[in-house]
Write an enzyme that holds these catalytic residues in place. Structure first.
Site, PDB file in Angstrom:
ATOM      1  N   ASP A  10       5.486  61.159  75.001  1.00 34.14           N
ATOM      2  CA  ASP A  10       5.656  60.411  76.255  1.00 34.14           C
ATOM      3  C   ASP A  10       7.091  59.884  76.267  1.00 34.14           C
ATOM      4  OD1 ASP A  10       5.090  59.073  78.672  1.00 34.14           O
ATOM      5  OD2 ASP A  10       4.342  57.288  77.655  1.00 34.14           O
ATOM      6  N   SER A  11       7.463  59.297  77.403  1.00 37.14           N
ATOM      7  CA  SER A  11       8.780  58.665  77.476  1.00 37.14           C
ATOM      8  C   SER A  11       8.787  57.359  76.685  1.00 37.14           C
ATOM      9  CB  SER A  11       9.121  58.366  78.936  1.00 37.14           C
ATOM     10  OG  SER A  11       8.059  57.618  79.515  1.00 37.14           O
ATOM     11  N   TYR A  42      11.061  57.617  82.700  1.00 44.04           N
ATOM     12  CA  TYR A  42      11.196  58.929  83.322  1.00 44.04           C
ATOM     13  C   TYR A  42      11.007  58.868  84.839  1.00 44.04           C
ATOM     14  CZ  TYR A  42      11.238  61.927  79.111  1.00 44.04           C
ATOM     15  OH  TYR A  42      11.584  62.595  77.959  1.00 44.04           O
ATOM     16  N   CYS A  74       2.080  62.312  79.445  1.00 42.11           N
ATOM     17  CA  CYS A  74       2.938  61.680  80.442  1.00 42.11           C
ATOM     18  C   CYS A  74       2.784  62.443  81.751  1.00 42.11           C
ATOM     19  CB  CYS A  74       4.382  61.750  79.951  1.00 42.11           C
ATOM     20  SG  CYS A  74       5.581  61.161  81.158  1.00 42.11           S
ATOM     21  N   CYS A 188      -0.455  57.203  85.466  1.00 46.38           N
ATOM     22  CA  CYS A 188       0.618  57.083  84.474  1.00 46.38           C
ATOM     23  C   CYS A 188      -0.068  56.576  83.220  1.00 46.38           C
ATOM     24  CB  CYS A 188       1.672  56.086  84.959  1.00 46.38           C
ATOM     25  SG  CYS A 188       2.830  55.548  83.659  1.00 46.38           S
TER      26      CYS A 188
HETATM   27  N1  DGL Z   1       3.851  57.267  80.822  1.00 46.41           N
HETATM   28  C1  DGL Z   1       4.523  58.035  81.802  1.00 46.41           C
HETATM   29  C2  DGL Z   1       3.562  58.707  82.766  1.00 46.41           C
HETATM   30  O1  DGL Z   1       2.417  58.962  82.441  1.00 46.41           O
HETATM   31  C3  DGL Z   1       5.753  57.574  82.512  1.00 46.41           C
HETATM   32  C4  DGL Z   1       6.457  56.299  82.341  1.00 46.41           C
HETATM   33  C5  DGL Z   1       7.938  56.412  82.726  1.00 46.41           C
HETATM   34  O2  DGL Z   1       8.697  56.875  81.892  1.00 46.41           O
HETATM   35  O3  DGL Z   1       8.296  56.087  83.869  1.00 46.41           O
HETATM   36  O4  DGL Z   1       3.917  59.047  83.860  1.00 46.41           O
END
Ligand code: DGL
Length: 272
Positions: A10-11, A42, A74, A188
């Site tokens: 993930d980010s 992200y 993610c 998310c």
């Molecule tokens: N956890 C990530 C997702 O499921 C994104 C969070 C991010 O980096 O903005 O979209």
């Protein structure tokens, strides 16, 4: 068959909600978690830049971890980069996309909220999920600019600002023709970390769709289908988190990973 070595990506810390579900579903799996903390968040990246970034980072992680399976935990990454990842690397991938289909099956009012990052709500992929599975529903999509960061702060032990949280979620609580939103998709992987706080500030109760258990079942099926047979031994050891920048290795961040089952850490230095 040995233990499959699974790389979760993930980010930031959101993918830990998926890691937790995978650990429950597959207690013997060798799990390595990776966060592109140098690129976080992200949600605000331009699509083409983000695809390049993800393909590059995953390449470096695959070389380092030699996983049997990669879970892109993610939504912001999965809705844009799965095709390129699969074309570039021979390892099997499991992704995470907003759970529109189960939401459409569950709603009684026909009014669904989708909370996701600004990136995910703009994706063609997300719109096509809605056209395919929820064409008969009213869907309120909201790209929450700060929600992932609020979840990270919470895991680091900081207090959640409830007024800010309310502003981030309110656009999916809507009334239409005598009905109101009754299902909210957590689009998310960070957001399941905030469900208690969201319930506190929400104007009414809804059912939340957190897809992590379904993703974990998919991971178990793919492991089985591909007949994984890694030894599960070696480095990085089970329970390691790999960060792309040392700036994420402040002690409160590492404590947060530890409490979620990833007590070791290492830095793969890949600045933005
Ligand atoms: N956890 C990530 C997702 O499921 C994104 C969070 C991010 O980096 O903005 O979209």
């Amino acid at each position: 068959m040995g233990k499959p070595r699974i790389l979760l990506f993930d980010s930031g810390m959101g993918g830990l909600t998926v890691a937790r579900a995978v650990a429950k579903q597959m207690p013997d799996a060798h799990l390595v978690y990776s966060a592109d903390n140098a690129g976080f968040p992200y949600g605000a990246w331009k699509e083409q830049d983000l695809v390049k970034r993800i393909v590059w980072v995953i390449g470096a992680l695959i070389a380092r971890v030699k996983p049997d399976l990669v879970v892109i935990a993610c939504n912001t990454a999965s809705t844009i980069a799965m095709k390129e990842l699969r074309e570039t690397y021979p390892v099997p991938f499991v992704g995470t996309v907003p759970a529109i289909k189960p939401a459409a099956a569950l709603t009684k009012s026909g009014i669904i909220g989708v909370l996701a990052t600004p990136g995910t709500v703009n994706r063609e992929y997300t719109h096509s999920l809605i056209h395919t599975y929820a064409f008969h529903c009213k869907v309120f999509l909201h790209g929450a600019p700060r929600l992932a960061e609020i979840a990270e702060q919470k895991l680091r032990g900081h207090k959640v600002d409830m007024d800010e949280l309310r502003n981030e979620i309110m656009p999916v609580y809507r009334k239409r023709d005598g009905g109101r939103t009754d299902v909210v998709v957590l689009g998310c992987t960070h957001y399941p970390l905030l469900v208690d706080e969201i319930n506190e500030v929400a104007p009414w109760a809804v059912s939340f769709i957190d897809p992590s258990a379904a993703i974990a079942r998919r991971v178990a099926d793919v492991s089985e289908e591909t007949k994984l047979h890694a030894s599960g031994e070696g480095f990085p050891a089970h329970g390691t988190v790999l960060l792309t920048s040392a700036r994420g290795s402040a002690s409160e961040t590492l404590t947060a990973y530890g409490t979620m089952g990833f007590p070791r850490h290492d830095v793969v230095d890949l600045p933005v």
